[in-house]
Design a protein around this motif. Structure first.
Motif, PDB file in Angstrom:
ATOM      1  N   LEU A 129       1.567 -32.166 111.157  1.00  0.00           N
ATOM      2  CA  LEU A 129       2.691 -31.758 111.861  1.00  0.00           C
ATOM      3  C   LEU A 129       4.058 -31.072 111.314  1.00  0.00           C
ATOM      4  N   ASN A 130       4.222 -30.028 111.046  1.00  0.00           N
ATOM      5  CA  ASN A 130       5.348 -29.291 110.617  1.00  0.00           C
ATOM      6  C   ASN A 130       5.737 -29.626 109.007  1.00  0.00           C
ATOM      7  N   VAL A 131       4.535 -29.148 108.403  1.00  0.00           N
ATOM      8  CA  VAL A 131       4.495 -29.340 106.853  1.00  0.00           C
ATOM      9  C   VAL A 131       4.907 -28.051 106.267  1.00  0.00           C
ATOM     10  N   ASP A 132       5.801 -28.108 105.484  1.00  0.00           N
ATOM     11  CA  ASP A 132       6.555 -26.755 104.785  1.00  0.00           C
ATOM     12  C   ASP A 132       6.131 -26.837 103.422  1.00  0.00           C
ATOM     13  N   ILE A 133       5.470 -25.645 102.990  1.00  0.00           N
ATOM     14  CA  ILE A 133       4.901 -25.385 101.553  1.00  0.00           C
ATOM     15  C   ILE A 133       5.582 -24.203 101.113  1.00  0.00           C
ATOM     16  N   HIS A 134       6.553 -24.224 100.198  1.00  0.00           N
ATOM     17  CA  HIS A 134       7.031 -23.097  99.601  1.00  0.00           C
ATOM     18  C   HIS A 134       7.132 -22.963  98.035  1.00  0.00           C
ATOM     19  N   GLY A 135       6.983 -21.788  97.379  1.00  0.00           N
ATOM     20  CA  GLY A 135       7.082 -21.660  96.288  1.00  0.00           C
ATOM     21  C   GLY A 135       5.710 -22.070  95.552  1.00  0.00           C
ATOM     22  N   GLY A 136       5.077 -22.040  94.407  1.00  0.00           N
ATOM     23  CA  GLY A 136       4.022 -22.218  93.576  1.00  0.00           C
ATOM     24  C   GLY A 136       3.258 -21.426  93.814  1.00  0.00           C
ATOM     25  N   GLY A 137       1.988 -21.691  93.369  1.00  0.00           N
ATOM     26  CA  GLY A 137       0.662 -20.983  93.373  1.00  0.00           C
ATOM     27  C   GLY A 137      -0.348 -21.771  92.967  1.00  0.00           C
ATOM     28  N   ALA A 138      -1.615 -21.003  92.960  1.00  0.00           N
ATOM     29  CA  ALA A 138      -3.046 -21.326  92.236  1.00  0.00           C
ATOM     30  C   ALA A 138      -3.333 -20.335  91.450  1.00  0.00           C
ATOM     31  N   VAL A 139      -3.992 -20.350  90.185  1.00  0.00           N
ATOM     32  CA  VAL A 139      -4.424 -19.637  89.186  1.00  0.00           C
ATOM     33  C   VAL A 139      -5.810 -20.228  88.843  1.00  0.00           C
ATOM     34  N   GLY A 140      -6.844 -19.285  89.306  1.00  0.00           N
ATOM     35  CA  GLY A 140      -8.197 -19.818  88.684  1.00  0.00           C
ATOM     36  C   GLY A 140      -8.609 -21.070  89.530  1.00  0.00           C
ATOM     37  N   THR A 141      -8.364 -21.373  90.435  1.00  0.00           N
ATOM     38  CA  THR A 141      -8.930 -22.749  91.177  1.00  0.00           C
ATOM     39  C   THR A 141     -10.067 -21.977  92.199  1.00  0.00           C
ATOM     40  N   GLY A 142     -10.509 -23.116  92.933  1.00  0.00           N
ATOM     41  CA  GLY A 142     -11.607 -22.813  94.021  1.00  0.00           C
ATOM     42  C   GLY A 142     -10.860 -22.148  95.237  1.00  0.00           C
ATOM     43  N   LYS A 143      -9.709 -22.395  95.852  1.00  0.00           N
ATOM     44  CA  LYS A 143      -9.084 -22.154  96.938  1.00  0.00           C
ATOM     45  C   LYS A 143      -7.639 -22.150  96.564  1.00  0.00           C
ATOM     46  N   GLY A 144      -6.613 -21.276  97.315  1.00  0.00           N
ATOM     47  CA  GLY A 144      -5.300 -21.567  96.897  1.00  0.00           C
ATOM     48  C   GLY A 144      -4.811 -22.870  98.046  1.00  0.00           C
ATOM     49  N   ILE A 145      -4.488 -22.364  99.357  1.00  0.00           N
ATOM     50  CA  ILE A 145      -4.159 -23.364 100.117  1.00  0.00           C
ATOM     51  C   ILE A 145      -5.231 -23.330 101.294  1.00  0.00           C
ATOM     52  N   GLU A 146      -5.396 -24.663 101.849  1.00  0.00           N
ATOM     53  CA  GLU A 146      -6.345 -24.839 103.007  1.00  0.00           C
ATOM     54  C   GLU A 146      -5.534 -25.563 104.143  1.00  0.00           C
ATOM     55  N   VAL A 147      -5.189 -24.851 105.225  1.00  0.00           N
ATOM     56  CA  VAL A 147      -4.603 -25.550 106.241  1.00  0.00           C
ATOM     57  C   VAL A 147      -5.856 -25.926 107.262  1.00  0.00           C
ATOM     58  N   ASP A 148      -5.971 -27.400 107.661  1.00  0.00           N
ATOM     59  CA  ASP A 148      -7.060 -27.765 108.553  1.00  0.00           C
ATOM     60  C   ASP A 148      -6.453 -28.343 109.712  1.00  0.00           C
ATOM     61  N   THR A 149      -6.711 -29.472 109.827  1.00  0.00           N
ATOM     62  CA  THR A 149      -5.928 -29.941 111.227  1.00  0.00           C
ATOM     63  C   THR A 149      -4.574 -30.178 111.217  1.00  0.00           C
ATOM     64  N   ALA A 150      -3.935 -29.220 111.490  1.00  0.00           N
ATOM     65  CA  ALA A 150      -2.438 -29.263 111.116  1.00  0.00           C
ATOM     66  C   ALA A 150      -1.758 -28.146 112.473  1.00  0.00           C
ATOM     67  N   VAL A 151      -0.653 -28.408 112.721  1.00  0.00           N
ATOM     68  CA  VAL A 151       0.295 -27.817 113.650  1.00  0.00           C
ATOM     69  C   VAL A 151       1.333 -27.610 112.914  1.00  0.00           C
ATOM     70  N   GLY A 152       1.745 -26.143 113.111  1.00  0.00           N
ATOM     71  CA  GLY A 152       3.147 -25.764 112.533  1.00  0.00           C
ATOM     72  C   GLY A 152       3.382 -25.687 111.232  1.00  0.00           C
ATOM     73  N   THR A 153       2.213 -25.550 110.454  1.00  0.00           N
ATOM     74  CA  THR A 153       2.606 -25.394 109.107  1.00  0.00           C
ATOM     75  C   THR A 153       3.207 -24.095 108.505  1.00  0.00           C
ATOM     76  N   GLN A 154       4.112 -24.385 107.672  1.00  0.00           N
ATOM     77  CA  GLN A 154       5.020 -23.019 107.088  1.00  0.00           C
ATOM     78  C   GLN A 154       4.480 -23.000 105.594  1.00  0.00           C
ATOM     79  N   ILE A 155       4.153 -21.520 105.219  1.00  0.00           N
ATOM     80  CA  ILE A 155       4.045 -21.321 103.704  1.00  0.00           C
ATOM     81  C   ILE A 155       4.567 -20.117 103.535  1.00  0.00           C
TER      82      ILE A 155
END
Length: 413
Positions: A167-193
């Motif tokens: 609940l209410n997780v905040d992801i800011h800045g950063g990134g992914a290069v050459g990974t499988g996926k970047g960000i996965e938001v699964d069972t979560a409410v109110g995620t901020q990217i």
């Protein structure tokens, strides 16, 4: 029975039958400053805090090349840890097992991970927020992957059945290069990217699953992804996103497959594709889409903004340049509804089209379809054209036999 008083309501309340543990002491007010030391060796984890409070771990790196691999995670804040931080560290996951992670927090509150770098992750995510509340990931970077498209740089979700999710997780800045996926938001409410980039992932750049809700993403780019740039399966608000150069063969740099009553709102989209890349710039197969202020340039010979099975698709302020045997906007679902206004088609065979029995499109005010060979196309379904009161619309068919005038209704507004 005992009565326990807390300083505020519990975010995830206990339920009947839950196990409660009494702690005689907890780790608190501890700082581990590795001063950029390198850890290595075969253990379960390098470090872990359980039920910690005010814990800081910084400058503690990991390199398995020296003395071997840990088996689960390099470090983590386990159940009940609050007001704690892991920062300024680099973790090499070369040779790890499928379950290996760089860092995690589980059932924690106000936990922060920041300025971290992970390389060569496997199937599991590098940075994991399980059942986290009001926690932050800042400038988390992942490079390379020895896993598949299931490997993610960041996972926000739940440990599994019986847990509450995040609940209410905040992801800011950063990134992914050459990974499988970047960000996965699964069972979560109110995620901020915010201010995040995924580049050259083998899978999706950003995956918002059907288990998520109220996800917001601002200033996020997902480019040159092997999967969808944005794979959105639940309600979400996306602002100023870049979905260019997705190579997913099934189509949909921006892919919407949400629930029937859910809306995905996109304000500000850049989506540039070439003929060797995805077959649809925007692809709606479920849910409803509001798309505003978008620039789409696609060389693929197919539909560029497509509603195949969604509910309602609304376009406002969209610019589309499409080449080949192409459809700039096409509503192709049996019960789909499209509404298009203030949209410019600079290059396309067909500007706005409807192609399914039971489907309908309303062509609103402010559209410029002059760049299309055939501005309007009706293959099946119905189309309505709004015009200012007293103005008769001019429909240039250009020899288009697919425009069935009996299915075209002019609305005098």
């Amino acid at each position: 029975p005992w009565t326990i008083t807390t300083e505020r309501p519990i975010v995830f309340p206990f339920t009947s039958g839950d196990t409660v543990y009494e702690r005689s002491a907890i780790p608190q007010n501890i700082t581990v400053n590795g001063q950029q030391a390198i850890a290595s060796g075969t253990a379960d984890q390098v470090w872990e805090f359980i039920n910690g409070r005010n814990i800081t771990v910084r400058g503690l790196n990991y390199d398995p090349a020296l003395y071997g691999l840990v088996t689960t995670s390099v470090g983590g804040f386990d159940v009940g840890t609050i007001w704690s931080t892991f920062e300024d560290s680099s973790i090499d996951l070369t040779g790890t097992s499928a379950a290996m992670t760089a860092w995690y927090t589980q059932s924690g509150e106000n936990v922060t991970a920041r300025r971290l770098r992970a390389t060569h992750g496997n199937v599991s995510a590098d940075f994991i927020f399980f059942d986290a509340y009001a926690s932050v990931g800042e400038s988390l970077w992942s490079y390379g992957s020895s896993g598949s498209g299931t490997h993610a740089s960041i996972l926000v979700g739940t440990l599994g059945a019986g847990f509450n999710g995040s609940l209410n997780v905040d992801i800011h800045g950063g990134g992914a290069v050459g990974t499988g996926k970047g960000i996965e938001v699964d069972t979560a409410v109110g995620t901020q990217i915010a201010n995040y980039s995924a580049i050259s992932t083998t899978g999706d750049g950003v995956w918002i699953t059907a288990n998520a809700s109220k996800t917001n993403a601002t200033n996020v780019s997902a480019t040159y992804c092997g999967g969808h740039a944005f794979d959105v399966l639940s309600d979400a608000n996306l602002k100023n996103i870049d979905a260019s150069h997705s190579a997913f063969a099934g189509g949909g740099a921006l892919y919407i497959n949400a629930g029937a009553t859910q809306w995905v709102n996109v304000d500000g989209l850049t989506d540039v594709q070439t003929s060797a890349e995805t077959s649809r710039a925007v692809y709606v197969v479920g849910g409803n889409l509001r798309l505003k202020n978008a620039t789409i340039s696609d060389l693929y010979a197919g539909g560029q903004v497509v509603d195949d099975a969604g509910g309602r698709m609304e376009l406002d302020g969209v610019s589309i340049a499409a080449t080949g045997t192409s459809y700039a906007v096409i509503v192709n679902g049996t019960s789909s509804v499209g509404f298009v206004r203030n949209t410019v088609v600079t290059t396309a065979d067909y500007g706005i089209s409807v192609n399914a029995s039971g489907a309908s499109v309303t062509v609103g005010l402010g559209n410029d379809l002059s760049g299309a060979t055939y501005p309007l196309g009706i293959f099946a379904g119905t189309m309505q054209v709004e015009q200012a009161s007293g103005i008769t619309p001019v429909v240039t068919t250009g020899g288009n036999t697919n425009l069935v005038l009996s299915q075209l209704q002019v609305l005098d507004i």
